[in-house]
Design a protein around this motif. Structure first.
Motif, PDB file in Angstrom:
ATOM      1  N   ASN A 189      37.363   9.844 -52.967  1.00  0.00           N
ATOM      2  CA  ASN A 189      38.445   9.686 -52.004  1.00  0.00           C
ATOM      3  C   ASN A 189      38.616   8.188 -51.765  1.00  0.00           C
ATOM      4  OD1 ASN A 189      40.147   9.509 -49.817  1.00  0.00           O
ATOM      5  ND2 ASN A 189      39.018  10.944 -48.530  1.00  0.00           N
ATOM      6  N   GLU A 230      45.504  15.591 -49.472  1.00  0.00           N
ATOM      7  CA  GLU A 230      44.631  16.667 -49.006  1.00  0.00           C
ATOM      8  C   GLU A 230      44.666  17.825 -49.999  1.00  0.00           C
ATOM      9  OE1 GLU A 230      44.338  19.682 -45.154  1.00  0.00           O
ATOM     10  OE2 GLU A 230      45.397  17.760 -44.954  1.00  0.00           O
ATOM     11  N   GLY A 275      35.056  15.752 -45.284  1.00  0.00           N
ATOM     12  CA  GLY A 275      36.199  16.491 -45.819  1.00  0.00           C
ATOM     13  C   GLY A 275      36.189  16.538 -47.331  1.00  0.00           C
ATOM     14  N   THR A 292      34.647   8.621 -42.179  1.00  0.00           N
ATOM     15  CA  THR A 292      34.561   8.687 -40.726  1.00  0.00           C
ATOM     16  C   THR A 292      33.526   9.712 -40.312  1.00  0.00           C
ATOM     17  OG1 THR A 292      36.891   8.116 -40.612  1.00  0.00           O
ATOM     18  CG2 THR A 292      35.912   9.051 -38.626  1.00  0.00           C
ATOM     19  N   ASP A 328      39.405  17.021 -33.993  1.00  0.00           N
ATOM     20  CA  ASP A 328      39.661  16.711 -35.411  1.00  0.00           C
ATOM     21  C   ASP A 328      41.058  16.143 -35.597  1.00  0.00           C
ATOM     22  OD1 ASP A 328      37.249  17.514 -36.380  1.00  0.00           O
ATOM     23  OD2 ASP A 328      37.930  19.464 -37.074  1.00  0.00           O
ATOM     24  N   ARG A 329      42.026  16.814 -35.018  1.00  0.00           N
ATOM     25  CA  ARG A 329      43.415  16.387 -35.209  1.00  0.00           C
ATOM     26  C   ARG A 329      43.648  15.011 -34.586  1.00  0.00           C
ATOM     27  NH1 ARG A 329      47.359  21.625 -35.693  1.00  0.00           N
ATOM     28  NH2 ARG A 329      45.868  22.927 -36.831  1.00  0.00           N
ATOM     29  N   ASN A 348      41.758  12.355 -36.873  1.00  0.00           N
ATOM     30  CA  ASN A 348      42.445  12.139 -38.149  1.00  0.00           C
ATOM     31  C   ASN A 348      43.774  11.423 -37.989  1.00  0.00           C
ATOM     32  OD1 ASN A 348      40.360  13.316 -39.637  1.00  0.00           O
ATOM     33  ND2 ASN A 348      41.210  15.368 -39.468  1.00  0.00           N
ATOM     34  N   LYS A 367      40.672   5.082 -37.389  1.00  0.00           N
ATOM     35  CA  LYS A 367      39.815   5.833 -38.310  1.00  0.00           C
ATOM     36  C   LYS A 367      39.504   4.982 -39.534  1.00  0.00           C
ATOM     37  CE  LYS A 367      39.574  10.068 -41.053  1.00  0.00           C
ATOM     38  NZ  LYS A 367      40.284  11.283 -41.504  1.00  0.00           N
ATOM     39  N   ASP A 410      38.093  24.170 -36.687  1.00  0.00           N
ATOM     40  CA  ASP A 410      37.596  22.962 -37.358  1.00  0.00           C
ATOM     41  C   ASP A 410      36.770  23.435 -38.544  1.00  0.00           C
ATOM     42  OD1 ASP A 410      35.893  20.650 -38.017  1.00  0.00           O
ATOM     43  OD2 ASP A 410      34.428  21.574 -36.675  1.00  0.00           O
ATOM     44  N   GLY A 431      35.271  19.144 -40.388  1.00  0.00           N
ATOM     45  CA  GLY A 431      35.982  17.943 -39.992  1.00  0.00           C
ATOM     46  C   GLY A 431      37.487  17.962 -40.180  1.00  0.00           C
ATOM     47  N   GLU A 432      38.038  19.085 -40.639  1.00  0.00           N
ATOM     48  CA  GLU A 432      39.485  19.223 -40.786  1.00  0.00           C
ATOM     49  C   GLU A 432      39.947  20.409 -39.949  1.00  0.00           C
ATOM     50  OE1 GLU A 432      41.116  16.955 -42.500  1.00  0.00           O
ATOM     51  OE2 GLU A 432      39.322  15.995 -43.317  1.00  0.00           O
TER      52      GLU A 432
END
Length: 312
Positions: free
Chosen positions: A8, A42, A67, A96, A157-158, A161, A166, A288, A291-292
């Motif tokens: 990533n 993603e 993630g 993160t 999480d939201r 992100n 971040k 969650d 982490g997403e």
């Protein structure tokens, strides 16, 4: 051994990408030739890992945060289910959130981590599968390797992100700040939790964590007794209580000192069903997944014992 790396490039503010010549040299030293695949959006890590596994790679290293690791594991497990072939997973953590790697006790240095992966023998560990409702209202499912949860964690999480800091500030500081901010806004939700064949538990809750690993949220030891290969989840329920008191008590989570907290219930089991009570729109808590946050409850969580070959 055929080795693939799924990178990533924006994880950790792009740290691995910026230092790629040194990372590539360390990979070459410990594994010889390897094939690099980079994510662009993603879901790419899942697709790339599935493709590597289907093409006979023996080991896939997920280079990124939680993630990325979760998506790569999902791809490898899909390949295992579809073709019956086991591809091993290794982690080069940078991001993160690196809570799953934190639970494994991996070194912080890149060379030391890769050396450890190269010398390790893969261990069979558990994974989870979650079925939930996605943001378009459709039924969705995916694997997870660390922790899936609902409530405050999904909202956090939201927020994390979407935070412009971040990758530029410490994960612990960012997660703690966003957790506190989201908690002040959070409206406790009513849910029904059924573990295996036990009697349903109804709770006005802030958080329900279904844990395979110990850590989430940038270093919170939410499930201090969780084990990766015991064939069970640790289910941690944080019930509604005074917000100021709970905000103060969040500090207990970092040291795993919350077992006897009056607002905490900890259960164990292999299958967990969480449903909103009453008004589905009002109590459809965000989920969650490592982490997403891709959707909401109702959700079903199932343990898959020993399905993932992990090198660490």
């Amino acid at each position: 051994m055929k080795v693939g790396v799924v990178l990533n490039p924006i994880a950790g503010g792009g740290r691995l990408k910026r230092h790629w010549p040194e990372v590539a040299a360390a990979l070459k030293k410990h594994f010889g030739d390897f094939e690099l695949r980079e994510t662009q959006a993603e879901g790419d890590a899942e697709r790339l890992a599935l493709d590597l596994a289907a093409n006979g790679f023996d080991l896939v290293i997920a280079a990124g945060g939680d993630g990325t690791a979760s998506e790569v594991a999902d791809g490898l497990l899909q390949a295992r289910e579809e073709g019956g072939r086991t591809t091993e997973l290794g982690l080069l953590p940078c991001g993160t959130g690196i809570d799953f790697a934190r639970g494994l006790g991996l070194p912080k240095e890149i060379d030391a981590t890769l050396k450890r992966i190269a010398e390790a023998k893969a261990k069979a560990v558990d994974a989870g599968r979650i079925c939930y409702i996605d943001d378009h209202g459709a039924l969705a499912s995916r694997h997870f390797i660390n922790i899936a949860s609902l409530g405050l964690s999904g909202a956090t999480d939201r927020a994390v992100n979407a935070d412009k800091r971040k990758g530029r500030t410490s994960a612990k500081a960012l997660f703690l700040w966003r957790t506190v901010v989201e908690f002040t806004r959070y409206r406790f939700q009513e849910v029904r939790i059924t573990v295996d064949d036990g009697a349903p538990v109804e709770a006005r809750m802030a958080l329900v964590a279904v844990a395979n690993g110990k850590f989430f949220g940038g270093g919170m030891m939410i499930a201090p007794d969780a084990e990766l290969a015991d064939g069970q989840f640790d289910i941690v329920i944080l019930r509604a209580a005074g917000k100021l008191k709970l905000i103060w008590d969040i500090r207990l989570l970092y040291g795993g000192r919350h077992r006897n907290h009056p607002a905490i219930t900890i259960l164990r089991g292999r299958k967990v069903v969480v449903e909103p009570l009453g008004d589905v729109e009002k109590n459809g808590a965000l989920v969650d997944i490592d982490g997403e946050s891709p959707g909401r409850i109702p959700a079903t969580f199932e343990i898959l014992p020993g399905v993932l070959a992990l090198r660490y």
